[in-house]
Structures are given as C-alpha cells and as structure tokens.
Enzyme design. Structure first.
Site, PDB file in Angstrom:
ATOM      1  N   GLY A 148       0.854  -1.189   0.000  1.00 46.34           N
ATOM      2  CA  GLY A 148       0.000   0.000   0.000  1.00 46.34           C
ATOM      3  C   GLY A 148       0.885   1.233   0.000  1.00 46.34           C
ATOM      4  N   ILE A 150       2.406   2.790   2.463  1.00 47.51           N
ATOM      5  CA  ILE A 150       3.659   2.633   3.221  1.00 47.51           C
ATOM      6  C   ILE A 150       4.590   1.683   2.480  1.00 47.51           C
ATOM      7  CG2 ILE A 150       4.709   1.918   5.403  1.00 47.51           C
ATOM      8  CD1 ILE A 150       2.037   2.613   6.790  1.00 47.51           C
ATOM      9  N   ARG A 226       1.061  -5.868  11.352  1.00 45.66           N
ATOM     10  CA  ARG A 226       0.379  -6.255  12.581  1.00 45.66           C
ATOM     11  C   ARG A 226       0.860  -7.633  13.036  1.00 45.66           C
ATOM     12  NH1 ARG A 226      -0.563  -1.814  13.574  1.00 45.66           N
ATOM     13  NH2 ARG A 226      -2.551  -0.775  13.839  1.00 45.66           N
ATOM     14  N   GLU A 255       0.477  -7.262  22.057  1.00 44.91           N
ATOM     15  CA  GLU A 255       1.260  -6.134  22.600  1.00 44.91           C
ATOM     16  C   GLU A 255       0.636  -5.610  23.889  1.00 44.91           C
ATOM     17  OE1 GLU A 255       1.652  -3.274  19.456  1.00 44.91           O
ATOM     18  OE2 GLU A 255       2.476  -4.755  18.096  1.00 44.91           O
ATOM     19  N   HIS A 273       7.131  -1.562  18.847  1.00 50.48           N
ATOM     20  CA  HIS A 273       6.123  -0.882  18.007  1.00 50.48           C
ATOM     21  C   HIS A 273       6.405   0.628  17.919  1.00 50.48           C
ATOM     22  CE1 HIS A 273       1.719  -1.111  16.448  1.00 50.48           C
ATOM     23  NE2 HIS A 273       2.416  -0.183  15.798  1.00 50.48           N
TER      24      HIS A 273
HETATM   25  C1  8YV Z   1      -0.054   3.039  16.133  1.00 51.32           C
HETATM   26  C2  8YV Z   1       0.109   1.933  14.055  1.00 51.32           C
HETATM   27  O1  8YV Z   1      -1.308   3.445  15.743  1.00 51.32           O
HETATM   28  O2  8YV Z   1      -0.885   3.558  12.673  1.00 51.32           O
HETATM   29  C3  8YV Z   1      -0.877   2.395  13.042  1.00 51.32           C
HETATM   30  O3  8YV Z   1      -1.681   1.554  12.603  1.00 51.32           O
HETATM   31  O4  8YV Z   1       0.322   0.787  14.232  1.00 51.32           O
HETATM   32  C4  8YV Z   1       0.808   2.904  14.903  1.00 51.32           C
HETATM   33  O5  8YV Z   1       1.068   4.109  14.276  1.00 51.32           O
HETATM   34  C5  8YV Z   1       0.466   4.019  17.095  1.00 51.32           C
HETATM   35  O6  8YV Z   1       1.596   3.436  17.616  1.00 51.32           O
HETATM   36  C6  8YV Z   1      -0.518   4.319  18.212  1.00 51.32           C
HETATM   37  O7  8YV Z   1      -0.816   3.165  18.944  1.00 51.32           O
END
Ligand code: 8YV
Length: 306
Positions: A148, A150, A226, A255, A273
């Site tokens: 995507g 990213i 994820r 997590e 993360h």
């Molecule tokens: C988390 C992420 O949201 O954007 C996402 O999906 O995994 C991260 O940017 C951020 O760490 C807040 O929990």
C-alpha cells in the site's frame, strides 16, 4: 470526549481547548471503568488508538464519532459502528515515511547484525577478533507483502539500497515490480520477506510455517504491519531450527507482551512498536485526529473517513 491514550502533548492541549475532555490512560483500571460508566449517558466522541477502542464502543451508547490515532483500524468493531451510525476516521499517509524508515532499519539491523555489532564494540570483544560478516542488500530481493502507501515508500528506499522489489497484494498494481500471485510464491522469490499487512480476520496468522519454509534458511522475515498476521509459535520454531535466518519485528500478536520465545533467540531484532514514533509524525497524526473531530462537529466532510 474521552481520550483513551497518551497522545503528543500538543494534541492533548488542542483537544482540551475545544472539548470537555476526560483522560482514560491517567487512571488505574478500576477508576477507568468508573469514568467510562459515568460518561456513558453523555460521551459523544472518542479519540483513541485502534487497539483501545472496542471496549469503549460497547460501553458508550451515545457515541457518534471515533477519531482513531493510527492508520490501522483492526481494533474497531465495524459491525457495531455501522449498525449505530458511528463515524470512524484514521490517520493515513502522515506516518508513511516514519514507518518506512523503521522497516529499512529492521532490514539493515537483521542483515548486517547491527545490534550485535554494537554490543561487540562496547564489550571489548573486538580485541579478540573481527565481527562476523553480514549479508549485503545490493542485488537482493525485498518481497513486500501488502504494497500500500507505506509499502511503496519502503520500495523506494529499497531501490536506493540497490535492491530488487517483488510484492504480493490481492490485486496486481501498475508498478514496475515483480508481482507474485501468492504469499508463498513471494516468500520463495525473495531474500527478505517484509510484511505490511493490516490486522483483522482476513489476515490472522496468514504468515505460517509453510510461508516461512518457502522463505528458506537464508531468508529474513520483517514485520511492521500487525503481529496478529503471524503464527508466532511457527516463527519461533523456524528461527530456533534455523529454517529461516533471522527476523526483525516491530509488532506482536499480544502487545505490549513480547513472547519469551522471541526474546530468547539470538537471531531476532525486536522493536517495541515504534514505526510511527517520531515527534514530527506523532504530532501530525494528532493534528489529523483533531482536524477530523473539528470537521465532524462543524458538520463538514471528514478529512480521512474509514
Ligand atoms: C499506532 C500503528 O497506531 O498507525 C498504526 O496503525 O500501528 C501505529 O502508528 C500508534 O503506535 C498508536 O498506537
């Protein structure tokens, strides 16, 4: 408004300035429950990271908007939000560079053993001999699973490192990279398999023993998507038995728990993360959370609806 997580202080200040805010993360668990119960008849908006959202949806019957901090929305029960007409927004694009940088950080750290090299220099081991060789990136193939926005930033960085890029998505894209029709084909075709897959029922444990065996004993696995997409037991077994060479992970199934099996292995690089965790990116994500809420309450179109 209920703020579920500790966002950047600028974001909190902006929310405080415009709304009657209540901050969940500052309280111990029993008091959190009490606060949610007391806000239940009145709370209309939630600003929250995806993973913290579902319990709030179930307990706040007047909820109208969830402004989600992050691009991933796998923690949100869309069956319920659609049924109750709750609007959901997220923070896409503003985090692309930061996440792509961390992805390449894991690629470099695993292929050149950067973390071990630092320990070697600090501990004085260098006096006893040179550090073992790593493997080069130039000429190797990076297999991106989930190309995507990213993933495309990661591909650009990989090209700058003189790597080749292959990818697997459900649908082929008009891009000059090799397309693999399945995850297993991608794993077979690359040296480093990098997953950017989102969470959710469709991707649960999709990276399993079969995929890891297709990657092979020289292969490196990177995950910045994820943790739920990986069968972590199968990953630990493949790393332990040297059926793959190494893994670099920023995300985990449960997590903030990092499985002991992964922590005990020498061929893993483990980040907590931190993909989007730069001051600039977290500030930009927070601004988008705030701007989506402002648009909603002004009756304007949402900036980034999900
Ligand atoms: C988390 C992420 O949201 O954007 C996402 O999906 O995994 C991260 O940017 C951020 O760490 C807040 O929990």
């Amino acid at each position: 408004m209920l703020i579920a997580n500790a966002f950047h202080p600028d974001t909190i200040a902006l929310l405080d300035a415009h709304y009657d805010t209540h901050k969940l993360w500052l309280l111990p668990a029993p008091e959190q429950e009490q606060l949610i119960r007391s806000l239940s008849p009145v709370c209309e908006a939630v600003a929250s990271a995806s993973w913290a959202t579902n319990p709030l949806i179930y307990q706040l019957p007047r909820l109208r908007i969830i402004s989600c901090f992050g691009v991933g929305v796998d923690g949100i029960d869309f069956g319920i939000t659609r049924e109750r007409g709750i609007q959901v927004t997220n923070t896409p694009n503003v985090l692309n560079d930061a996440v792509a940088d961390i992805a390449m950080g894991l690629v470099l750290a695993t292929s050149r053993n950067l973390i071990q090299a630092d320990a070697w220099a600090r501990s004085g081991q260098w006096q006893n001999g040179p550090f073992p060789f790593g493997s080069s990136l130039a000429g190797k193939t990076l297999g991106i699973l989930g190309l995507g926005a990213i993933g495309e930033e990661i591909a650009l960085r990989a090209l700058a490192f003189r790597m080749r890029v292959a990818y697997h998505n459900r649908h082929r894209k008009e891009l000059p990279f090799r397309y693999c029709a399945s995850i297993t084909e991608l794993a077979q075709s690359c040296d480093i398999l990098l997953s950017m897959l989102p969470g959710g029922a469709g991707t649960e444990k999709i990276i399993d023993a079969q995929v890891l065996d297709a990657l092979g004993p020289q292969g490196i696995f990177i995950n910045v998507g994820r943790g739920s997409t990986v069968d972590e037991d199968a990953l630990i077994a493949a790393l332990r038995d040297k059926r793959i060479a190494a893994a670099g992970l920023d995300v985990y199934a449960n997590e903030p728990q990092v499985p002991e099996g992964l922590r005990a292995l020498p061929n893993t690089v483990l980040f907590p993360h931190i993909g989007s965790a730069t001051v600039e990116t977290r500030r930009a994500m927070g601004q988008l959370v705030v701007d989506n809420l402002a648009a909603y309450f002004a009756g304007d179109a949402l900036l980034t609806p999900v």
